[in-house]
Design a protein around this motif. Structure first.
Motif, PDB file in Angstrom:
ATOM      1  N   ASN A 159       3.463   7.959   8.233  1.00  0.00           N
ATOM      2  CA  ASN A 159       3.736   6.520   8.147  1.00  0.00           C
ATOM      3  C   ASN A 159       5.230   6.226   8.179  1.00  0.00           C
ATOM      4  OD1 ASN A 159       1.083   5.650   8.082  1.00  0.00           O
ATOM      5  ND2 ASN A 159       0.960   5.737   5.860  1.00  0.00           N
ATOM      6  N   GLU A 185       1.975  10.049   4.248  1.00  0.00           N
ATOM      7  CA  GLU A 185       3.192   9.301   3.940  1.00  0.00           C
ATOM      8  C   GLU A 185       4.309   9.637   4.921  1.00  0.00           C
ATOM      9  OE1 GLU A 185       3.983   6.776   1.782  1.00  0.00           O
ATOM     10  OE2 GLU A 185       1.818   6.747   1.618  1.00  0.00           O
ATOM     11  N   VAL A 215       0.977   6.654  -6.852  1.00  0.00           N
ATOM     12  CA  VAL A 215      -0.144   7.550  -7.159  1.00  0.00           C
ATOM     13  C   VAL A 215       0.286   9.008  -6.998  1.00  0.00           C
ATOM     14  CG1 VAL A 215      -2.422   8.319  -6.358  1.00  0.00           C
ATOM     15  CG2 VAL A 215      -1.966   5.886  -6.668  1.00  0.00           C
ATOM     16  N   ILE A 216       1.003   9.310  -5.934  1.00  0.00           N
ATOM     17  CA  ILE A 216       1.491  10.679  -5.712  1.00  0.00           C
ATOM     18  C   ILE A 216       2.416  11.094  -6.853  1.00  0.00           C
ATOM     19  CG2 ILE A 216       2.977  12.122  -4.256  1.00  0.00           C
ATOM     20  CD1 ILE A 216       1.860  10.575  -1.844  1.00  0.00           C
ATOM     21  N   SER A 252       0.622   3.995  -2.911  1.00  0.00           N
ATOM     22  CA  SER A 252       0.294   5.405  -2.653  1.00  0.00           C
ATOM     23  C   SER A 252       1.419   6.321  -3.129  1.00  0.00           C
ATOM     24  CB  SER A 252      -0.026   5.636  -1.181  1.00  0.00           C
ATOM     25  OG  SER A 252       1.095   5.403  -0.375  1.00  0.00           O
ATOM     26  N   SER A 253       2.665   5.880  -2.993  1.00  0.00           N
ATOM     27  CA  SER A 253       3.792   6.679  -3.505  1.00  0.00           C
ATOM     28  C   SER A 253       3.715   6.798  -5.021  1.00  0.00           C
ATOM     29  CB  SER A 253       5.117   6.039  -3.104  1.00  0.00           C
ATOM     30  OG  SER A 253       5.254   6.033  -1.712  1.00  0.00           O
ATOM     31  N   MET A 306      -2.052  13.428   1.188  1.00  0.00           N
ATOM     32  CA  MET A 306      -1.338  12.183   0.924  1.00  0.00           C
ATOM     33  C   MET A 306       0.124  12.280   1.358  1.00  0.00           C
ATOM     34  SD  MET A 306      -2.969  11.102  -2.753  1.00  0.00           S
ATOM     35  CE  MET A 306      -2.001   9.641  -2.989  1.00  0.00           C
ATOM     36  N   GLU A 312       0.406  11.719 -10.037  1.00  0.00           N
ATOM     37  CA  GLU A 312      -0.372  12.947  -9.934  1.00  0.00           C
ATOM     38  C   GLU A 312       0.530  14.166 -10.141  1.00  0.00           C
ATOM     39  OE1 GLU A 312      -2.268  13.990  -6.132  1.00  0.00           O
ATOM     40  OE2 GLU A 312      -4.056  14.447  -7.294  1.00  0.00           O
ATOM     41  N   LEU A 315       0.829  -1.209   0.000  1.00  0.00           N
ATOM     42  CA  LEU A 315       0.000   0.000   0.000  1.00  0.00           C
ATOM     43  C   LEU A 315       0.864   1.260   0.000  1.00  0.00           C
ATOM     44  CD1 LEU A 315      -2.903  -0.996   2.416  1.00  0.00           C
ATOM     45  CD2 LEU A 315      -3.024  -0.676  -0.057  1.00  0.00           C
ATOM     46  N   ASN A 316       1.977   1.232   0.720  1.00  0.00           N
ATOM     47  CA  ASN A 316       2.884   2.391   0.727  1.00  0.00           C
ATOM     48  C   ASN A 316       3.470   2.632  -0.661  1.00  0.00           C
ATOM     49  OD1 ASN A 316       2.539   3.079   3.404  1.00  0.00           O
ATOM     50  ND2 ASN A 316       4.268   1.863   4.112  1.00  0.00           N
TER      51      ASN A 316
END
Length: 190
Positions: A171, A168, A18-19, A15-16, A164, A22, A11-12
């Motif tokens: 986390n 991050e 996706v960032i 999400s990285s 986000m 973007e 998941l990390n």
């Protein structure tokens, strides 16, 4: 490695990614807009309609996707984009429908007209055509209107991106603390 930590790391990474994507998309659109260009990807271009000349088929604020013109076959009824010459349209990208194609070779002329306009446009050449419309999007028009406003851009792009990034960082700090605690426990057990 247990399933829970594998899932967490996956998941990390996701999400990285996706960032990163973007940020790349935002930079691409911003750089294209600043340079005065049209956003283009894989030979397709995105145009926002700014005049009612093609109403009711294409309305102000609609977003259309067009394929870059490279001498493909043109027909009466195709909607094309070209750079206007002279008068109020000089240098502007015009989106109008082809109403006639006359002549051949270097003598060929293409006449376009906005659906809502009473008169046709001055004739153009094939070399004037930038792209040919493929389809009108349903969702991108309203989204573009929202994103193009400063408040919409901040609310829909910058705020989620900042959130986000904060998550991050939090986390990452938690993971570093867990690793330090784990190292401390290992040293105490020795």
């Amino acid at each position: 490695m247990d399933k829970k930590s594998l899932l967490k790391k996956s998941l990390n990474v996701l999400s990285s990614l996706v960032i990163f994507l973007e940020i790349v998309i935002i930079l691409f659109v911003v750089i294209t807009k600043i340079s005065g260009g049209v956003p283009s990807l894989f030979g397709y271009q995105m145009y926002v309609i700014v005049s009612p000349s093609m109403s009711p088929e294409i309305n102000v604020g609609d977003v259309i996707i067009s394929e870059k013109y490279e001498d493909q076959e043109l027909e009466v009824g195709d909607v094309v984009q070209y750079v206007g010459k002279g008068g109020k349209i000089d240098g502007k990208i015009i989106t109008h429908e082809i109403i006639s194609i006359d002549g051949e070779g270097s003598d060929e002329t293409i006449v376009t007209k906005g659906v809502a306009n009473p008169e046709p446009d001055p004739p153009i050449k094939r070399s004037d055509i930038i792209s040919v419309m493929k389809y009108k999007t349903i969702i991108l028009g309203p989204l573009y209107s929202i994103f193009s406003s400063t408040a919409g851009f901040v609310l829909l792009v910058m705020l989620p991106l900042a959130t986000m990034i904060v998550f991050e960082v939090v986390n990452l700090i938690r993971e570093i603390k867990k690793e330090k605690e784990g190292e401390g426990e290992e040293q105490d057990n020795e």
